[in-house]
Design an enzyme around this catalytic site. Structure first.
Site, mmCIF file in Angstrom:
data_model
loop_
_atom_site.group_PDB
_atom_site.id
_atom_site.type_symbol
_atom_site.label_atom_id
_atom_site.label_comp_id
_atom_site.label_asym_id
_atom_site.label_seq_id
_atom_site.Cartn_x
_atom_site.Cartn_y
_atom_site.Cartn_z
ATOM 1 N N THR A 1 104.732 53.222 47.907
ATOM 2 C CA THR A 1 103.466 52.558 48.179
ATOM 3 C C THR A 1 102.417 53.103 47.216
ATOM 4 O O THR A 1 102.605 54.158 46.609
ATOM 5 C CB THR A 1 103.041 52.739 49.651
ATOM 6 O OG1 THR A 1 102.031 51.786 49.975
ATOM 7 C CG2 THR A 1 102.514 54.134 49.937
ATOM 8 N N CYS B 1 93.044 54.147 50.573
ATOM 9 C CA CYS B 1 93.970 54.081 51.700
ATOM 10 C C CYS B 1 94.657 55.425 51.904
ATOM 11 O O CYS B 1 94.742 56.235 50.988
ATOM 12 C CB CYS B 1 95.056 53.048 51.451
ATOM 13 S SG CYS B 1 94.442 51.392 51.272
ATOM 14 N N HIS C 1 100.490 52.891 56.180
ATOM 15 C CA HIS C 1 99.570 52.738 55.049
ATOM 16 C C HIS C 1 98.363 51.989 55.594
ATOM 17 O O HIS C 1 98.438 50.784 55.811
ATOM 18 C CB HIS C 1 100.254 51.942 53.932
ATOM 19 C CG HIS C 1 99.378 51.664 52.745
ATOM 20 N ND1 HIS C 1 99.874 51.479 51.465
ATOM 21 C CD2 HIS C 1 98.036 51.503 52.616
ATOM 22 C CE1 HIS C 1 98.883 51.232 50.629
ATOM 23 N NE2 HIS C 1 97.753 51.235 51.310
#
Lengths: 156, 300
Positions: free
Chosen positions: A25, A30, A47
């Site tokens: 990811t 984030c 996430h």
């Protein structure tokens, strides 16, 4: 030997499967929380983009308080014991310059992770958070190992 | 006797503590404001439970009851009255169509809340896709004697004009939700307009009706799940309900936007804009601007 399956984790999603995976990811402000149970050798990752769901719209793992609870639930559903879980936390960078001092989404995303994991008594055994750069991480779910590279790119 | 602070040192320390207090107080005020908002949402959530039962009754139980009743009636129709069967079957189709639609919404909402939903990007013929959605609403529109106007335009010429990289199933559900609301909130004999514009790497779809409309106040809350504009239990029309909050979540996922223009009594106009997706490489977007530092990964 079987090739380990690859999975790309989108923002607002989470992943926890019983079989080994490499989950990748990309994080800007984030945050991703990786949970691992060394007894069962199973891992899961979320996430999230914002710290708190305020009741508006769907209660999705886009929000930290939802994402972390959901991930813990999923780990327990896989047969992990909460007392065995370990956490690693990544992301929360301020990759967008801003003069608004209380618009620190990255910081607030980091804080919610630390606070909630403390509440659940899940130790944070590693973290790479904050700073000005984005991150690409790869989480190997059956060993708990995380590989990280910094990236320079506008990420939200 | 311990060393005494100088006046300057004392003033500096007091100033520092004052600033610290000021910052803490500010943070406390912010947290308190957030807490008030969440507390209000919790109150609404409790009230929502009764609405949930009402919504389930409206959206799922009633259609099932209708389908059972109508199919039972068909079983007892004698041969001379088979013409009646056609209209009953049409009603069954209508109820089943709405039921199917709402269940899709509920399943998608469940996936969103579980964090189990991902874009599945394909090259989509958006003209074809929009036409098929409109076709699926044909019976519903006929029931209310609605006319439909569909236009599509593209700044790309040739056979690639309407080929757009996005997630077809989710785009379908977005448009179906907007269509459903437009049909439900239109007056009998009205017009529903659908306009699609492909401009560069952006697709915009506008769904416009000339029906009940949405007040400015209600436009603020319309994306809340299970919220409906008319909260009355006996409201004539199905509410905007779950569909729009799903739309918002899906559109966010596709990095798009949704906008409303409406006034009470003057219909509603919803516009969505979705950027074209990158071709996935190893499952995620990658472009030349990405700069990795170090060739080695750091291992945690």
């Amino acid at each position: 030997m079987d090739e380990i399956k690859q999975h790309y984790l989108y923002p607002a999603a989470l992943f926890a499967e019983g079989t080994p995976h490499v989950v990748s990811t990309i994080l800007g402000s984030c945050v991703a929380v990786c949970l691992f149970d060394p007894k069962t050798n199973k891992g899961g990752i979320n996430h999230y983009m914002l710290p708190l769901w305020n009741g508006q719209g769907l209660a999705s793992p886009k929000y930290g308080n939802i994402a972390i609870e959901r991930l813990i639930e999923r780990m327990l559903a896989l047969g992990c014991s909460k007392s065995n879980l370990q956490a690693k936390v990544f992301g929360g960078g301020e990759v967008i310059e801003t003069n608004i001092s209380n618009f620190q989404i990255g910081d607030r995303n980091i804080k919610i992770a630390i606070e909630m994991l403390q509440e659940h008594k899940i130790p944070i055994v590693a973290k790479s958070v904050g700073g000005k750069l984005g991150r690409k991480i790869e989480f190997i779910t059956h060993t708990g190992e995380v590989r990280q590279k910094y990236i320079q790119k506008q990420l939200i | 006797m311990p060393d005494q602070l100088t006046d300057d040192e004392l003033i500096h320390e007091l100033k520092r503590r004052f600033e610290l207090n000021k910052k803490s107080l500010k943070e406390l005020k912010e947290l308190n404001a957030e807490l008030k908002v969440v507390n209000k949402k919790l109150e609404e959530s409790e009230a929502l439970k009764t609405h949930f039962i009402s919504n389930i009754t409206n959206e799922i139980i009633n259609p099932f009851t209708s389908i059972i009743g109508l199919s039972k009636a068909i079983l007892s129709v004698d041969k001379e009255n088979w013409k009646k069967v056609i209209s009953m079957v049409a009603l069954i189709h209508s109820e089943a169509f709405n039921l199917d639609f709402q269940l899709r919404n509920i399943f998608v909402a469940a996936k969103i809340e579980a964090g189990d939903i991902y874009p599945e990007i394909l090259r989509v013929d958006v003209k074809n896709l929009l036409e098929s959605i409109i076709e699926s609403f044909k019976f519903e529109m006929r029931k209310k004697k609605l006319n439909i106007q569909f236009t599509i335009d593209s700044d790309i010429e040739g056979e690639q004009a309407y080929i757009f990289k996005t997630d077809p199933e989710k785009l379908k559900l977005i448009i179906a939700n907007l269509m459903s609301n437009a049909v439900n909130f239109s007056f009998e004999g009205g017009m529903v307009e659908i306009e699609a514009i492909r401009k560069g790497r952006t697709l915009s779809v506008i769904v416009r009706d000339h029906g009940i409309g949405i007040s400015k106040e209600n436009q603020k809350i319309i994306f809340d799940r299970f919220k409906r504009v008319d909260s009355g239990i006996n409201s004539l029309n199905r509410g905007h309900g779950l569909g729009l909050s799903i739309n918002k979540a899906i559109i966010d996922m596709l990095n798009g936007k949704i906008a409303i223009e409406s006034e009470l009594g003057k219909g509603a106009c919803f516009t969505i804009s979705i950027p074209e997706s990158e071709e996935p490489i190893e499952g995620f977007a990658s472009d030349a601007n990405e700069m990795f530092f170090d060739s080695e990964s750091e291992v945690f």
